[in-house]
Design a protein around this motif. Structure first.
Motif, short mmCIF file in Angstrom:
data_model
loop_
_atom_site.label_atom_id
_atom_site.label_comp_id
_atom_site.label_asym_id
_atom_site.label_seq_id
_atom_site.Cartn_x
_atom_site.Cartn_y
_atom_site.Cartn_z
N GLU A 11 5.82 -10.19 10.09
CA GLU A 11 5.12 -9.05 9.52
C GLU A 11 5.13 -9.23 8.01
N VAL A 12 4.23 -8.52 7.35
CA VAL A 12 4.13 -8.67 5.91
C VAL A 12 5.21 -7.82 5.26
N ILE A 13 5.99 -8.44 4.41
CA ILE A 13 7.01 -7.69 3.67
C ILE A 13 6.87 -7.99 2.19
N MET A 14 7.56 -7.20 1.42
CA MET A 14 7.57 -7.43 -0.02
C MET A 14 9.01 -7.77 -0.38
N PRO A 15 9.28 -9.04 -0.67
CA PRO A 15 10.68 -9.40 -0.94
C PRO A 15 11.19 -8.73 -2.21
N THR B 260 -5.52 -2.90 6.71
CA THR B 260 -4.11 -2.75 7.05
C THR B 260 -3.29 -2.26 5.87
N ILE B 261 -3.68 -2.72 4.70
CA ILE B 261 -2.86 -2.46 3.51
C ILE B 261 -3.51 -1.38 2.67
N GLU B 262 -2.69 -0.50 2.17
CA GLU B 262 -3.18 0.50 1.23
C GLU B 262 -2.20 0.54 0.05
N VAL B 263 -2.72 0.35 -1.14
CA VAL B 263 -1.85 0.35 -2.31
C VAL B 263 -2.09 1.63 -3.08
N ILE B 264 -1.05 2.42 -3.22
CA ILE B 264 -1.16 3.66 -4.00
C ILE B 264 -0.41 3.42 -5.32
N THR B 265 -1.13 3.57 -6.40
CA THR B 265 -0.51 3.27 -7.69
C THR B 265 -0.26 4.56 -8.46
N LYS B 266 0.59 4.45 -9.42
CA LYS B 266 0.85 5.56 -10.32
C LYS B 266 0.88 4.98 -11.73
N THR B 267 0.84 5.82 -12.71
CA THR B 267 0.91 5.35 -14.08
C THR B 267 2.30 5.67 -14.63
N ILE B 268 2.94 4.65 -15.12
CA ILE B 268 4.26 4.89 -15.69
C ILE B 268 4.22 4.55 -17.18
N ILE B 269 5.17 5.04 -17.91
CA ILE B 269 5.23 4.74 -19.33
C ILE B 269 6.39 3.78 -19.55
N THR B 270 6.07 2.62 -20.05
CA THR B 270 7.09 1.60 -20.24
C THR B 270 8.02 2.00 -21.38
N PRO B 271 9.19 1.37 -21.48
CA PRO B 271 10.11 1.71 -22.57
C PRO B 271 9.48 1.54 -23.93
N GLU B 272 8.48 0.65 -24.03
CA GLU B 272 7.82 0.48 -25.32
C GLU B 272 6.85 1.61 -25.61
N TYR C 221 1.80 -0.56 4.65
CA TYR C 221 1.43 -1.67 5.53
C TYR C 221 1.41 -1.14 6.95
N ARG C 222 0.23 -1.21 7.60
CA ARG C 222 0.11 -0.72 8.97
C ARG C 222 0.18 -1.91 9.92
N LEU C 223 1.35 -2.10 10.48
CA LEU C 223 1.56 -3.26 11.35
C LEU C 223 0.63 -3.22 12.56
N SER C 224 0.32 -2.02 13.03
CA SER C 224 -0.51 -1.92 14.24
C SER C 224 -1.92 -2.44 14.01
N MET C 225 -2.35 -2.51 12.75
CA MET C 225 -3.72 -2.97 12.49
C MET C 225 -3.76 -4.39 11.98
N CYS C 226 -2.60 -4.98 11.78
CA CYS C 226 -2.55 -6.30 11.15
C CYS C 226 -2.94 -7.38 12.15
N SER C 227 -3.77 -8.32 11.72
CA SER C 227 -4.11 -9.42 12.61
C SER C 227 -3.54 -10.74 12.10
N LEU D 221 5.03 2.27 13.09
CA LEU D 221 4.40 1.00 12.73
C LEU D 221 3.78 1.06 11.33
N ILE D 222 3.70 2.25 10.76
CA ILE D 222 3.22 2.36 9.38
C ILE D 222 4.43 2.21 8.48
N LYS D 223 4.44 1.12 7.73
CA LYS D 223 5.64 0.81 6.96
C LYS D 223 5.31 0.84 5.48
N ILE D 224 6.30 1.19 4.69
CA ILE D 224 6.15 1.16 3.24
C ILE D 224 6.92 -0.05 2.75
#
Lengths: 362, 374, 153, 159
Positions: free
Chosen positions: D56-60, D83-95, D107-113, D143-146
């Motif tokens: 399965e697809v993971i993010m190491p 299968t994949i949905e990326v939800i982003t946010k805006t962060i403020i870096t230390p700089e 990551y929706r494993l049930s839809m992954c081929s 089966l819906i994994k983050i």
């Protein structure tokens, strides 16, 4: 005779006399029948369960598999677990089936095999009925089972079942001939149809050795024909799972299916034990001419064990056939019988009669 | 349709209509054959398909070219790698990309391994169709070894998705060559067992010889390809006629028979396994060095036009017909799948034979239902 | 592929003046009016110079305004491929003649096209829907919409 | 006479071909070493999948709970099945700069081929395939994994 130590005649006679002493003759017979019935029932169930297990293991080893290995050590209780499951599962009612025939068919099949088993000599004196036409009786009774198969196929009101049943009918009618004729070959040699007499006659040598080539040919033909008669592969056209899904027992479930299943294995056991009795000397131990010491050791193996060893050897051969060969087609099945087995058999009978007349046998 | 079944009466006799499938042990999938019988003789077969129609061609119209490739795995799942290759070759041809030799050779080896495992499964299931259950286990046992090779290099066993436009997803595994050689050595020893168990068997020969004869003319007119056609003497091997990948530089024979019956359809596949092993042996030691993929643009757009590429899968000619309108999605994709065409002769072949023969004939056509339905 | 068929264009033009013969990227392409398709098919198969006896692929195409059928034909004798295209502009009731009598292999392809594009083939031996037994509409047409099953991002 | 010889030779050659088949199955019967069955749940410990196996697809994540995903969304675009949905946010870096970062990588494993296009196209190698092959669950929603672990951050040096 050293194997008299394993003579069961005295035991059975003692039971008979002691029962007759205590009870009126009528009730003594009833009690004897009950004992025999119970013993056969238990034997039947045990052998059935064992054969199912053995078949699974044999086919698994031939196919590079392990076979059952979960229930109990080496999976030996797998068939027991299956039996419990089969007893518990729902009996699916078939709406358009002929209810009476549908329900009665498995019983016909299983009763036929019960009746056949009663005439088989397991050891000296260990014999439910010793008919003077024992061979004839066994052939006749074991052929009754096909009525059950035909009824099952007809009454299920399923097209696959009907085709399977019709195939089974054609098959039994033709192969019954070969079974009978191959046994007749030996009966000519033995001069009797009584199974105990046939076994006794082989105390000096098994018929398969005594009867030269004709007896061997008869043995091979009997093996082929009896495999066909028990609807086992490569002659399992009545089931033919790749063509007819499950053939005549497509619509059966639960314990009714278990009856068919058990009867198939018991029929295999019966034909194997007939082959062992008629060709391989039944419970007679294996002797080689003048090797006295060897023969003496052989005598100490109980006759019942000898009988089972021979029977299971033949059952193993039949399993070996089933798991090696592809299935025949219905017309080839009939061709094999009418064009090959029957003519060979007829010639063989004449040949054997000639040998017996000339006294060329051992 | 049901109306049609009820009225199927000919010369005063009602036909016995047997429904083989969609769930049946020997239709190998969800194929439904409505068989009209007289006794056990088949008088007519009507295939009903579409039980797993997924609309792959429609889906392709909204996907990009790299995305299409993994859908092709799901058509003929036993020739997954060759199906991938077909789309890739078509895209590469349209873009006029030169493919390095390394990729071509690896693709060819993989394609031949795919062919071997497909024919192994054919042998296994064909034996099972004819009632020899043991064949099934031997066939699958040996196929496992090919699948292990696939898994080590591609990451998938059946659904490999190893090709991509311009090359391969990743390089071959370091142990690939060793494993392939081990397999070839092993399989050269086991293949004679197949012959002993089934090919020479008198029952098997009786069951298959002279059954379901397809003549050369019929094969051509019906568009039959693959081992089915080659058993009838139709020389149609795309690997010979229109060499792609590395097939132009290797020596192999196109297996041809003229009898066209079930037995020879079987024999073609048995011999093709030997030919495939020869091909692999020629290539496995001489995989050229080089990159495993050509650098492609992130978004692949085919120039406007029509492209047709055919490859030889384990079952025949797979044609990929792409109409591009210049976008990143194809305008229309048509897969000319070999099984779809081969199914069309089933009725013709099995008329007049028995049910058992029907099973043998449909087994020898080696139909893969997802490829028919697409 | 098309280098050796020097006389192909000429002979097709002489057979049917209206047919448009062009050199495609891969194959010679003939665009023909559906009414003349059958005559051309017979010619392509039976003429010994042509000998296109192998129906490789029959595809339906939705060109937007027109519906078309593309035939990939191959000659087993000369080992060359030709593409025959034909199109009808009546989207409501597209009718075309079936080439099944010429190439029996086209039977299933035409059933598939009838199923997915709705083109009716006259003289077809058994024109029924192939995959989609009980459904309306022709899914491979570009204007087909199915709100339930087609999910667009 | 010739036909009789033919008949007999047919019978014998037929029997011989059958015996050859029986030799194959019989030899395997007496060779338990040829058994290929694996006892699956028992051999779980020494069941090693190939390193390229597509489980399965993971993010190491590394030991500091950092991942390499910048939230660019290329995997989402490349996925053929959604299968994949990326939800982003805006962060403020230390700089003090505003920067895009992932909130959730669904990551929706049930839809992954398992076409591996996301792993292949990821510009910062944030995704990988795990060796996990036991995917069965009782509830489809499991089966819906983050993919990104809670509290994880972008690895330093990955843009």
């Amino acid at each position: 005779m050293p194997f008299d130590i394993y003579d069961f005649t005295s035991l059975t006679q003692w039971i008979d006399t002691s029962l007759n002493d205590r009870l009126s003759p009528f009730w003594a017979v009833v009690a004897e029948m009950a004992i025999v019935g119970l013993l056969i029932l238990v034997f039947y169930a045990l052998i059935g369960l064992f054969l199912v297990y053995a078949e699974r293991k044999v086919c698994a080893f031939m196919q590079n598999r392990l076979g059952p290995n979960r229930v109990g050590p080496f999976g030996i209780f797998q068939t027991v677990a299956d039996l419990i499951k089969l007893l518990l599962v729902e009996l699916v009612p078939i709406r358009n089936a002929d209810k009476f025939l549908f329900n009665v068919a498995p019983f016909i099949v299983i009763i036929a095999s019960f009746m056949a088993i009663s005439a088989i000599p397991f050891a000296k004196g260990l014999h439910a009925i010793d008919l003077n036409i024992g061979v004839f009786y066994v052939i006749a009774v074991s052929a009754l089972g096909v009525i059950g198969v035909l009824l099952a196929g007809w009454s299920s009101n399923n097209k696959y079942s009907l085709i399977g049943a019709m195939r089974s009918g054609a098959q039994i009618v033709s192969y019954e001939l070969s079974v009978g004729l191959s046994l007749i070959t030996v009966i000519i040699l033995a001069g009797t149809m009584q199974l105990s007499e046939i076994v006794q006659a082989q105390s000096t040598g098994w018929f398969i050795f005594r009867g030269h080539i004709p007896a061997f040919i008869a043995f091979v033909i009997f093996l082929i024909a009896s495999t066909a008669e028990t609807n086992r592969g490569p002659f399992d056209l009545a089931e033919a799972e790749s063509e007819l899904t499950a053939g005549f027992h497509t619509e059966y479930s639960g314990i009714k299916f278990a009856f068919f299943f058990l009867a198939e294995y018991m029929n295999m056991f019966i034909v194997a034990s007939i082959a062992a009795t008629v060709f391989l000397g039944g419970w007679m131990p294996f002797h080689i001419g003048s090797w006295e010491a060897f023969n003496h050791v052989m005598d100490f193996i109980p006759p019942f064990i000898w009988y089972l060893m021979k029977t299971f050897f033949i059952i193993f051969l039949m399993m070996w056939f089933k798991w090696t060969f592809p299935r025949l087609r219905i017309d080839q099945l009939l061709t094999l019988e009418w064009k090959y087995l029957l003519p060979i058999n007829l010639v063989n009978v004449v040949f054997m009669a000639f040998i017996v007349l000339m006294g060329w046998h051992f | 349709m049901e109306e049609h079944l009820k009225n199927s009466v000919t010369d005063g006799q009602e036909e016995y209509v047997l429904n083989i499938g969609p769930q049946h042990p020997s239709t190998h999938g969800v194929l439904r054959l409505v068989a009209s019988l007289r006794g056990e003789i088949v008088t007519n077969i009507e295939p009903h398909i579409g039980y797993i129609h997924r609309g792959i061609e429609k889906m392709c119209e909204s996907l990009t070219y790299p995305q299409i490739i993994h859908l092709t795995d799901r058509m003929d799942y036993l020739s997954a790698h060759i199906n991938n290759e077909a789309v890739c070759l078509n895209v590469e041809k349209a873009l006029e990309i030169d493919i390095p030799d390394r990729i071509k050779v690896i693709r060819t080896i993989m394609a031949e391994l795919t062919r071997i495992q497909s024919h192994q499964l054919f042998w296994a299931t064909f034996g099972m169709d004819l009632g020899g259950l043991t064949c099934f286990f031997y066939g699958l046992r040996d196929r496992e070894k090919v699948l292990d090779i696939f898994e080590e290099t591609c990451g998938g066993r059946m659904i490999v998705s190893y090709n991509c436009p311009g090359g391969l997803m990743h390089d071959i595994h370091p142990g690939f060559q060793k494993r392939v050689k081990e397999f070839i050595e092993y399989f050269r020893k086991t293949l004679p067992e197949y012959d002993q168990l089934l090919t020479g068997n008198v029952i098997f020969r009786e069951r298959t010889m002279g059954i379901g004869k397809l003549t050369l003319g019929e094969a051509i007119a019906h568009g039959i390809t693959g081992p089915t056609a080659r058993a009838s003497g139709f020389s149609c091997d795309v690997r010979k006629k229109e060499p792609y990948s590395a097939y132009d530089r290797i020596k192999f024979n196109e297996v041809l028979f003229t009898e066209g019956d079930t037995y020879h359809r079987y024999l073609v596949r048995m011999d093709e396994m030997r030919q495939s092993m020869d091909i692999i042996e020629q290539l496995i030691d001489n995989i050229p060095e080089g990159p495993y993929a050509v650098k492609m643009k992130p978004i692949i757009r085919l120039p406007e036009g029509e492209y047709y590429q055919r490859v030889e899968t384990a079952r025949g000619e797979l044609g990929v017909y792409i109409i591009s309108d210049g976008n990143k999605n194809p305008y229309r994709v048509k897969f000319r799948s070999p099984n779809f065409v081969n199914l069309s002769v089933l009725n013709m072949l099995s008329k007049g034979f028995k049910i058992a023969d029907l099973i043998a004939i449909s087994g020898s056509l080696d139909l893969i239902i997802p490829d028919i339905d697409r | 592929m098309s280098a050796d068929n020097f006389n192909l264009e000429e002979s097709i033009r002489s057979f049917d003046g209206d047919a448009i013969v062009t050199e495609g990227k891969q194959f010679t392409e003939i665009t023909v009016h559906p009414e003349k398709l059958m005559a051309l098919a017979m010619f392509l198969r039976d003429n010994s110079e042509m000998g296109f006896d192998f129906p490789a692929c029959v595809s339906g195409v939705d060109y937007g305004n027109d519906l078309g059928v593309v035939y990939h034909l191959r000659s087993t004798k000369h080992n060359r491929t030709i593409v025959v295209k034909t199109r009808v502009s009546d989207r409501q009731n597209p009718v075309m003649e079936s080439v099944t009598p010429v190439w029996p292999g086209a039977e299933y392809h035409e059933r598939e096209i009838f199923d997915l594009f709705g083109i009716r083939f006259t003289n077809h031996p058994d024109l029924r829907r192939l995959f989609l037994d009980n459904s309306d509409g022709y899914p491979l047409r570009k204007d087909y919409s199915d709100d339930v099953n087609i999910v667009t991002k | 006479m010739r036909s009789i010889v033919k008949y007999i030779s047919e019978v014998l050659s037929g029997v011989w071909s059958l015996l050859k088949g029986m030799k194959v199955t019989g030899s395997y019967f007496f060779r338990p070493s040829a058994i290929v069955t694996q006892k699956y749940p028992e051999n779980r410990k020494d069941l090693v999948m190939f390193e390229r196996f597509k489980g399965e697809v993971i993010m190491p994540h590394n030991e500091n709970n950092e991942h390499r995903c910048t939230g660019c969304g290329i995997c989402e675009i490349n996925c053929p099945n959604g299968t994949i949905e990326v939800i982003t946010k805006t962060i403020i870096t230390p700089e003090g700069k505003k920067k895009r970062a992932i909130d959730k990588h669904i990551y929706r494993l049930s839809m992954c081929s398992f076409c591996a296009l996301c792993v292949k196209t990821c510009p910062s190698n944030a995704l990988a395939f795990s060796q996990e092959f036991e995917h069965a669950v009782f509830d489809r929603s499991k089966l819906i994994k983050i993919s990104n672990k809670p509290g994880s951050q972008l690895m330093k040096g990955v843009e």
